[in-house]
Enzyme design. Structure first.
Site, PDB file in Angstrom:
ATOM      1  N   TYR A 156      -2.413 -43.776  25.128  1.00  0.00           N
ATOM      2  CA  TYR A 156      -2.802 -45.099  24.642  1.00  0.00           C
ATOM      3  C   TYR A 156      -2.010 -45.486  23.404  1.00  0.00           C
ATOM      4  CZ  TYR A 156      -5.894 -48.813  22.906  1.00  0.00           C
ATOM      5  OH  TYR A 156      -6.399 -50.005  22.454  1.00  0.00           O
ATOM      6  N   SER A 176      -3.355 -51.939  18.347  1.00  0.00           N
ATOM      7  CA  SER A 176      -4.358 -50.964  17.931  1.00  0.00           C
ATOM      8  C   SER A 176      -3.864 -50.205  16.703  1.00  0.00           C
ATOM      9  CB  SER A 176      -4.616 -49.971  19.070  1.00  0.00           C
ATOM     10  OG  SER A 176      -5.448 -48.913  18.642  1.00  0.00           O
TER      11      SER A 176
END
Length: 244
Positions: free
Chosen positions: A153, A140
């Protein structure tokens, strides 16, 4: 399966970016082993569509953080198709919360799936992918952006990036590439959930392309890394339209 057919495992392949990767690799001619955690109906639907289009695919349930379940997943791929050439690890979860308010049980959930899961899947991939193959982790852009609420995250994806770069060097001499693909904000159900139009517009404006990513943007890069890109190794490729 023909002798020339290559075989891919895609974790988290029942929906979102993972589903698009499954469809793209199947269209590229791969026999695809689609892994899912709980979305059995969606996984079976994806397999049915691939077979109807003339492709070859099977769906296998496994918790990516369970080393025994993942070993069974790889066993199934080898029994069904004779070997494994590409592993795309797309499974992951996200929980949003400011650090001061984050329930540590949620932190453990994110890191169990995203960090331990990466390690477990990559460990099996390192043992089993055939020469000429590729291991691709779906990371990501969030570790670069430092967005409030994304600490758990982003930290898990930063760990994934480190695992990726180290594994590439540990597989020296094996003719196996190891890379991470790091999408930016992408129009999946997971991303859009809980966001109003203004927030979505703000995130789209972070890219000089003035749009959100589409799952096909990531699938295109995965297809490239899985096939022709034999001189790209030990890299994190950012697929975010220039957002970071």
């Amino acid at each position: 399966m023909t002798v020339s057919q290559r075989v891919a495992i895609v974790t988290g392949g029942s929906h979102g970016i993972g589903r698009q990767i499954v469809e793209r690799l199947a269209a590229d001619g791969y026999a695809v082993v689609l892994n899912y955690a709980t979305s059995k109906v969606e996984a079976q639907q994806a397999v049915a569509e691939i077979i109807a289009a003339g492709g070859d695919a099977v769906a296998v349930q496994a918790d990516v953080a369970d080393e025994f379940a993942v070993a069974d997943l790889f066993d199934t791929a080898e029994r069904t198709y004779g070997g494994i050439d590409v592993v795309v690890h797309s499974a992951g979860i996200v929980i949003h919360s400011p650090i001061a308010e984050l329930d540590l049980a949620d932190l453990d959930r994110v890191h169990r799936t995203n960090v331990r899961g990466t390690f477990v899947v990559d460990q099996q991939a390192a043992r089993r992918v055939r020469p000429g193959g590729a291991i691709i982790n779906i990371s990501s852009t969030t570790p670069r952006l430092s967005l409030p609420g994304y600490a758990a995250y982003a930290a898990s994806k930063a760990a994934m990036d480190s695992i990726t770069l180290i594994l590439a060097r540990e597989l020296r001499g094996r003719d196996i590439t190891v890379n991470a693909v790091a999408p930016g904000a992408t129009t999946t159900a997971l991303f859009l959930e809980g966001k109003d139009e203004q927030m979505i517009a703000r995130m789209a404006a972070m890219s000089p392309m003035n749009r959100l990513g589409d799952p096909t943007d990531t699938a295109d890069v995965v297809s490239f890394l899985a096939g022709a890109a034999r001189w790209i190794n030990g890299q994190v490729l950012y697929v975010n339209g220039g957002a970071a």
